[in-house]
Design an enzyme around this catalytic site. Structure first.
Site, PDB file in Angstrom:
ATOM      1  N   SER A  91      37.404  61.617  71.497  1.00 57.98           N
ATOM      2  CA  SER A  91      37.530  60.327  71.596  1.00 57.98           C
ATOM      3  C   SER A  91      37.927  59.699  70.240  1.00 57.98           C
ATOM      4  O   SER A  91      38.193  58.557  70.309  1.00 57.98           O
ATOM      5  CB  SER A  91      36.746  59.745  72.323  1.00 57.98           C
ATOM      6  OG  SER A  91      36.791  59.957  73.639  1.00 57.98           O
ATOM      7  N   LYS A  94      41.402  58.348  69.850  1.00 54.21           N
ATOM      8  CA  LYS A  94      41.738  57.050  70.450  1.00 54.21           C
ATOM      9  C   LYS A  94      42.075  55.977  69.189  1.00 54.21           C
ATOM     10  O   LYS A  94      42.888  54.942  69.513  1.00 54.21           O
ATOM     11  CB  LYS A  94      40.587  56.379  71.302  1.00 54.21           C
ATOM     12  CG  LYS A  94      40.158  57.124  72.487  1.00 54.21           C
ATOM     13  CD  LYS A  94      38.939  56.401  73.329  1.00 54.21           C
ATOM     14  CE  LYS A  94      38.943  57.112  74.738  1.00 54.21           C
ATOM     15  NZ  LYS A  94      38.528  58.501  74.682  1.00 54.21           N
ATOM     16  N   TYR A 176      34.267  51.963  79.252  1.00 56.96           N
ATOM     17  CA  TYR A 176      34.786  52.882  78.486  1.00 56.96           C
ATOM     18  C   TYR A 176      35.571  53.851  79.477  1.00 56.96           C
ATOM     19  O   TYR A 176      34.864  54.527  80.375  1.00 56.96           O
ATOM     20  CB  TYR A 176      33.641  53.541  77.800  1.00 56.96           C
ATOM     21  CG  TYR A 176      34.275  54.463  76.635  1.00 56.96           C
ATOM     22  CD1 TYR A 176      34.862  54.027  75.465  1.00 56.96           C
ATOM     23  CD2 TYR A 176      34.139  55.835  76.715  1.00 56.96           C
ATOM     24  CE1 TYR A 176      35.399  54.903  74.611  1.00 56.96           C
ATOM     25  CE2 TYR A 176      34.589  56.637  75.926  1.00 56.96           C
ATOM     26  CZ  TYR A 176      35.390  56.331  74.670  1.00 56.96           C
ATOM     27  OH  TYR A 176      35.724  57.089  73.923  1.00 56.96           O
ATOM     28  N   GLU A 299      34.916  50.644  67.041  1.00 62.08           N
ATOM     29  CA  GLU A 299      33.836  49.795  67.455  1.00 62.08           C
ATOM     30  C   GLU A 299      33.046  49.448  66.251  1.00 62.08           C
ATOM     31  O   GLU A 299      32.872  50.043  65.381  1.00 62.08           O
ATOM     32  CB  GLU A 299      32.964  50.587  68.360  1.00 62.08           C
ATOM     33  CG  GLU A 299      33.493  51.107  69.822  1.00 62.08           C
ATOM     34  CD  GLU A 299      32.977  52.140  70.385  1.00 62.08           C
ATOM     35  OE1 GLU A 299      31.793  52.427  70.067  1.00 62.08           O
ATOM     36  OE2 GLU A 299      33.761  52.668  71.485  1.00 62.08           O
ATOM     37  N   LYS A 342      33.173  55.483  65.504  1.00 57.66           N
ATOM     38  CA  LYS A 342      33.615  56.030  66.611  1.00 57.66           C
ATOM     39  C   LYS A 342      33.051  57.471  66.799  1.00 57.66           C
ATOM     40  O   LYS A 342      33.018  58.073  65.804  1.00 57.66           O
ATOM     41  CB  LYS A 342      35.252  56.111  66.988  1.00 57.66           C
ATOM     42  CG  LYS A 342      35.846  56.424  68.106  1.00 57.66           C
ATOM     43  CD  LYS A 342      35.538  55.638  69.158  1.00 57.66           C
ATOM     44  CE  LYS A 342      36.090  55.885  70.367  1.00 57.66           C
ATOM     45  NZ  LYS A 342      35.083  56.724  71.095  1.00 57.66           N
ATOM     46  N   SER A 345      33.891  63.707  71.808  1.00 51.57           N
ATOM     47  CA  SER A 345      33.500  64.895  72.055  1.00 51.57           C
ATOM     48  C   SER A 345      34.474  65.581  73.052  1.00 51.57           C
ATOM     49  O   SER A 345      35.172  64.990  73.597  1.00 51.57           O
ATOM     50  CB  SER A 345      32.045  64.771  73.112  1.00 51.57           C
ATOM     51  OG  SER A 345      31.066  64.293  72.375  1.00 51.57           O
TER      52      SER A 345
END
Length: 392
Positions: A91, A94, A176, A299, A342, A345
């Protein structure tokens, strides 16, 4: 477990470092020694505890880069992890998706206030008419799940979206979600008139000067593509799935990923001013959940931040459950004094990236086996702290 360790560093002989409110001038050798010790003491126990075959750690400090490699990329072949080893980053992908979409906005191809149906006409007249692209980017569309149902594929994903109905009003709760960021990236690519994978590999990665980063690893690079390992220790790599490229499809090296981190902290090395603005814009804060602020992909936490705060923001409570959010109106402008992170996995890999623009320091940790997120955060926090002085 014996570790194979290599360090590579580039840049000036001395750097000024301050991460816990004090200032010190240290030689490159001093910093490398601290980081090597901190990495060894943090990484080797993780590998032993969770039977992780191989890991790579890259650290950037004031423009100077260090790469530490451990273990093997393949248990079967015994090939060691080196600077060319490619890992799945899950991820963390992203953040690349967010960068592409932010670039599309900077060029005028889209507006984050638009509904996805503007760019994906099959969604016009669905529940997504009331959902903005920003809602998709920040997981606030109204309850899209973490994963697609098992029967959803790339071919029928749009039909899944058409039939979806929200649990909450858009912009009130964060959950999420791979389908959420997946549709965001899909719509962004549609606004630019090209397939997502092509835009990433032929446009964004070259613009970022990332030449060891892929959605689809080419045949000539397959020997460098690490084998991931399941909990049972079986070799595994990520399988194709609905919106996989947009949500978790990037494969890269520790050196390339730390280069991306550096571009996020200081984009002056990039040629395209529009791209620099787009990267900075991904650090805009839109929603707050506890101590964590949701940006675009990234984040964020007010810096300095305590370890407990990072662990709370990266907890299952935040990652797997729906949480009421505080909308930031106006959105919070990107700030230098911020810890930005961030996790990522896949079935066989675990990754974490974090950086503090104000301190020009960052770390990425890649592994060819997933292990608990709290341990990733603790390792990164320990390594970052080592920049300021020897660990206890």
């Amino acid at each position: 477990m014996r570790n194979s360790l290599a360090a590579r560093s580039i840049a000036p002989a001395t750097v000024a470092v301050s991460i816990l409110g004090t200032c010190a001038v240290a030689t490159a050798d001093d910093i490398e020694s601290r980081l090597r010790r901190a990495a060894d003491e943090a990484i080797v126990p993780i590998m032993e505890t969770y039977k992780v075959p191989g890991m790579a750690v890259a650290v950037t400090v004031q423009g100077r880069r260090y790469v530490f490699n451990y273990g093997v990329a393949s248990v079967e072949s015994g090939k060691k992890v080196d600077d060319a080893t490619l890992f799945e980053i899950g991820s963390i992908s992203k953040t690349f998706t967010a960068t592409l979409a932010s670039y599309a906005r900077e060029t005028g191809a889209l507006s984050f206030s638009d509904s996805p149906g503007k760019y994906v006409p099959d969604l016009a007249g669905s529940a997504f008419d009331k959902v903005s692209l920003l809602n998709l980017a920040t997981y606030t569309a109204g309850g899209l799940p973490l994963q697609f149902p098992d029967d959803v594929t790339q071919k029928n994903a749009i039909a899944y979206y058409r039939d979806w109905h929200p649990n909450h009003a858009p912009g009130t709760h964060r959950r999420y979600s791979n389908p959420s960021i997946g549709l965001f990236g899909y719509a962004a690519a549609a606004s630019m008139g090209a397939p997502f994978d092509d835009l990433m590999e032929r446009k964004l990665f070259p613009m970022l000067k990332l030449f060891n980063t892929y959605i689809h690893v080419p045949e000539k690079r397959m020997p460098d593509y690490a084998h991931g390992y399941s909990k049972a220790g079986k070799p595994v790599r990520v399988s194709p799935g609905a919106m996989d490229s947009e949500a978790y499809g990037v494969k890269t090296s520790a050196s390339d990923l730390i280069s991306f981190v550096e571009a996020n902290m200081d984009g002056r090395g990039l040629d395209d001013a529009t791209l620099r603005r787009a990267i900075t814009a991904t650090h805009t804060g839109y929603y707050r959940v506890g101590g964590m602020v949701q940006g675009l992909g990234w984040e964020m936490y007010d810096y300095p931040v305590e370890l407990d705060g990072l662990l709370a923001g990266n907890s299952p409570e935040i990652s797997y459950k729906s949480n009421a959010v505080e909308a930031l109106d106006p959105p919070a402008k990107p700030r230098e004094d911020t810890w930005i992170n961030k996790t990522g996995s896949t079935g066989g890999f675990g990754a974490y990236a974090a950086f503090v623009p104000e301190r020009r320091m960052g770390v990425v940790i890649l592994a060819n086996k997933a292990y608990p997120i709290p341990d990733r955060v603790r390792v990164a926090y320990r390594i970052m702290a080592a920049i300021d002085g020897p660990s206890d």
